[in-house]
Design a protein around this motif. Sequence first.
Motif, PDB file in Angstrom:
ATOM      1  N   ASP A  60       0.836  -1.219   0.000  1.00 16.34           N
ATOM      2  CA  ASP A  60       0.000   0.000   0.000  1.00 16.34           C
ATOM      3  C   ASP A  60       0.864   1.259   0.000  1.00 16.34           C
ATOM      4  O   ASP A  60       0.391   2.330  -0.378  1.00 16.34           O
ATOM      5  CB  ASP A  60      -0.922   0.012   1.227  1.00 16.34           C
ATOM      6  CG  ASP A  60      -0.168  -0.153   2.547  1.00 16.34           C
ATOM      7  OD1 ASP A  60       0.622  -1.111   2.664  1.00 16.34           O
ATOM      8  OD2 ASP A  60      -0.359   0.685   3.444  1.00 16.34           O
ATOM      9  N   ALA A  86      -0.424  -6.215   4.757  1.00 17.73           N
ATOM     10  CA  ALA A  86      -0.786  -7.022   5.932  1.00 17.73           C
ATOM     11  C   ALA A  86      -1.786  -6.319   6.833  1.00 17.73           C
ATOM     12  O   ALA A  86      -2.511  -6.959   7.589  1.00 17.73           O
ATOM     13  CB  ALA A  86       0.461  -7.395   6.727  1.00 17.73           C
ATOM     14  N   ASN A 132      10.369  -4.901  11.661  1.00 11.91           N
ATOM     15  CA  ASN A 132       9.410  -3.889  11.238  1.00 11.91           C
ATOM     16  C   ASN A 132       8.844  -4.074   9.831  1.00 11.91           C
ATOM     17  O   ASN A 132       8.181  -3.190   9.306  1.00 11.91           O
ATOM     18  CB  ASN A 132      10.045  -2.497  11.356  1.00 11.91           C
ATOM     19  CG  ASN A 132       9.089  -1.512  11.976  1.00 11.91           C
ATOM     20  OD1 ASN A 132       8.212  -1.897  12.743  1.00 11.91           O
ATOM     21  ND2 ASN A 132       9.227  -0.249  11.635  1.00 11.91           N
ATOM     22  N   LYS A 135       6.020  -8.733  10.040  1.00 11.53           N
ATOM     23  CA  LYS A 135       5.893 -10.171  10.322  1.00 11.53           C
ATOM     24  C   LYS A 135       4.748 -10.461  11.303  1.00 11.53           C
ATOM     25  O   LYS A 135       3.916 -11.317  11.042  1.00 11.53           O
ATOM     26  CB  LYS A 135       7.214 -10.721  10.918  1.00 11.53           C
ATOM     27  CG  LYS A 135       8.395 -10.645   9.960  1.00 11.53           C
ATOM     28  CD  LYS A 135       9.672 -11.127  10.619  1.00 11.53           C
ATOM     29  CE  LYS A 135      10.125 -10.306  11.800  1.00 11.53           C
ATOM     30  NZ  LYS A 135      10.401  -8.885  11.492  1.00 11.53           N
ATOM     31  N   THR A 137       2.255  -8.579  12.152  1.00  8.80           N
ATOM     32  CA  THR A 137       0.971  -8.184  11.558  1.00  8.80           C
ATOM     33  C   THR A 137       0.474  -9.271  10.607  1.00  8.80           C
ATOM     34  O   THR A 137      -0.706  -9.628  10.623  1.00  8.80           O
ATOM     35  CB  THR A 137       1.126  -6.842  10.801  1.00  8.80           C
ATOM     36  OG1 THR A 137       1.783  -5.913  11.655  1.00  8.80           O
ATOM     37  CG2 THR A 137      -0.215  -6.279  10.379  1.00  8.80           C
TER      38      THR A 137
HETATM   39  P1  G4P Z   1       7.609  -6.986  12.584  1.00  8.41           P
HETATM   40  O1  G4P Z   1       6.831  -8.031  13.333  1.00  8.41           O
HETATM   41  O2  G4P Z   1       8.169  -7.485  11.291  1.00  8.41           O
HETATM   42  O3  G4P Z   1       8.654  -6.299  13.398  1.00  8.41           O
HETATM   43  O4  G4P Z   1       6.581  -5.837  12.131  1.00  8.41           O
HETATM   44  P2  G4P Z   1       5.132  -5.505  12.709  1.00  8.41           P
HETATM   45  O5  G4P Z   1       4.157  -6.541  12.286  1.00  8.41           O
HETATM   46  O6  G4P Z   1       5.252  -5.182  14.160  1.00  8.41           O
HETATM   47  O7  G4P Z   1       4.800  -4.203  11.879  1.00  8.41           O
HETATM   48  C1  G4P Z   1       5.585  -3.023  11.987  1.00  8.41           C
HETATM   49  C2  G4P Z   1       4.728  -1.827  11.619  1.00  8.41           C
HETATM   50  O8  G4P Z   1       4.395  -1.922  10.223  1.00  8.41           O
HETATM   51  C3  G4P Z   1       3.400  -1.745  12.361  1.00  8.41           C
HETATM   52  O9  G4P Z   1       3.096  -0.380  12.534  1.00  8.41           O
HETATM   53  C4  G4P Z   1       2.427  -2.331  11.375  1.00  8.41           C
HETATM   54  O10 G4P Z   1       1.110  -1.869  11.576  1.00  8.41           O
HETATM   55  C5  G4P Z   1       2.987  -1.827  10.078  1.00  8.41           C
HETATM   56  N1  G4P Z   1       2.620  -2.694   8.947  1.00  8.41           N
HETATM   57  C6  G4P Z   1       2.709  -4.036   8.849  1.00  8.41           C
HETATM   58  N2  G4P Z   1       2.294  -4.465   7.649  1.00  8.41           N
HETATM   59  C7  G4P Z   1       1.939  -3.350   6.954  1.00  8.41           C
HETATM   60  C8  G4P Z   1       1.421  -3.123   5.634  1.00  8.41           C
HETATM   61  O11 G4P Z   1       1.232  -4.032   4.822  1.00  8.41           O
HETATM   62  N3  G4P Z   1       1.171  -1.821   5.307  1.00  8.41           N
HETATM   63  C9  G4P Z   1       1.386  -0.782   6.156  1.00  8.41           C
HETATM   64  N4  G4P Z   1       1.116   0.450   5.738  1.00  8.41           N
HETATM   65  N5  G4P Z   1       1.876  -0.955   7.403  1.00  8.41           N
HETATM   66  C10 G4P Z   1       2.137  -2.223   7.786  1.00  8.41           C
HETATM   67  P3  G4P Z   1       2.969   0.248  13.961  1.00  8.41           P
HETATM   68  O12 G4P Z   1       2.324  -0.717  14.882  1.00  8.41           O
HETATM   69  O13 G4P Z   1       2.362   1.584  13.791  1.00  8.41           O
HETATM   70  O14 G4P Z   1       4.408   0.321  14.387  1.00  8.41           O
HETATM   71  P4  G4P Z   1       5.373   1.538  14.142  1.00  8.41           P
HETATM   72  O15 G4P Z   1       4.867   2.293  12.966  1.00  8.41           O
HETATM   73  O16 G4P Z   1       5.284   2.284  15.427  1.00  8.41           O
HETATM   74  O17 G4P Z   1       6.697   0.918  13.897  1.00  8.41           O
END
Ligand code: G4P
Length: 289
Positions: A60, A86, A132, A135, A137
């Motif tokens: 996205d 994700a 980050n 994974k 998610t």
């Molecule tokens: P990890 O286990 O690989 O370390 O990653 P995790 O799932 O914790 O995701 C890291 C951040 O990325 C999260 O944001 C999550 O919501 C975001 N994220 C995961 N998949 C996607 C995706 O497909 N698209 C978008 N736009 N974001 C995604 P967060 O909780 O806000 O963490 P942060 O921004 O404070 O690091």
Amino acid sequence: MVNWFPGHMARTKKLIQENLKLVDVVLELVDARLPESSRNPLLKELLGEKPLVLVLNKSDLAEEAETVRWCDYYRQQGHAVLAFDAVQDRGRQEKKTILELVKGQAQGILARRAARGIRNQVIRLMVVGIPNVGKSTLINNLAGKGAAETADRPGVTRGKQWVRLEKNLELLDMPGILWPKTEDPVAGYKLAATGAIKETVYDPLELSLWLLGWLMEHKPGRIAARYTVEEKGEALSVLTAICRQRGFLVSGGEANWEKGAEVLLAEFRGGKLGRITMDSLEKKAEPEH
Ligand code: G4P
């Protein structure tokens, strides 16, 4: 050269190796904005013959046409590959596609087991990728609830848990955490800009100046459109203009560069400057130096 995970690399390698023995298929998550820079070349070595499904996550936030090209490129290299978001997983269709790809990749293993007379075969899979990249998610998305803990350290922790996704499909609920590439300084900046590398490694002001320079060169018009400033001259003067435009000033009326840098990085990471793919296939085609 900065060592992102001091002291952890040997242990991570061992942990991933141990966990790989337990699974039939690996889901490698990369960031669709940097499909190459967010891969760890060690994984290929550790995988050996183990089948892989490559997921370009955060699609996205990446340019759609670029993502299509990257997917085609990896497909041509014989990978099972899919672009994914994700967080949203719009329409749930892609989730089904991931599982179809996993089952497709497991066919050879299942056939070999069947030949040995093993019935009731369960396909086991695990998710790996750099910090980050999404994974946890993805695991939560696949498992349908808060199954995965976010463990921000390399490797996979003890106490393995399996989540049943389908009758004959099980997912290890802890991701394998790889460290990001360290040898290429530009990849390092890209990883930091997108949030894969913790800010403590980089000075945010230095990083934001690098990002401004990169954006002006590779995605002209994005800065101007977002901040209503002229994209010319040194990155620092553009940052100063952004600060003035947004009213980020310190007493005396000077630009508050730290605040400007923080906001630029946050907005870039959040997709406010539009969808941006930082790794380019054209660049990849050039001879390596
Ligand atoms: P990890 O286990 O690989 O370390 O990653 P995790 O799932 O914790 O995701 C890291 C951040 O990325 C999260 O944001 C999550 O919501 C975001 N994220 C995961 N998949 C996607 C995706 O497909 N698209 C978008 N736009 N974001 C995604 P967060 O909780 O806000 O963490 P942060 O921004 O404070 O690091």
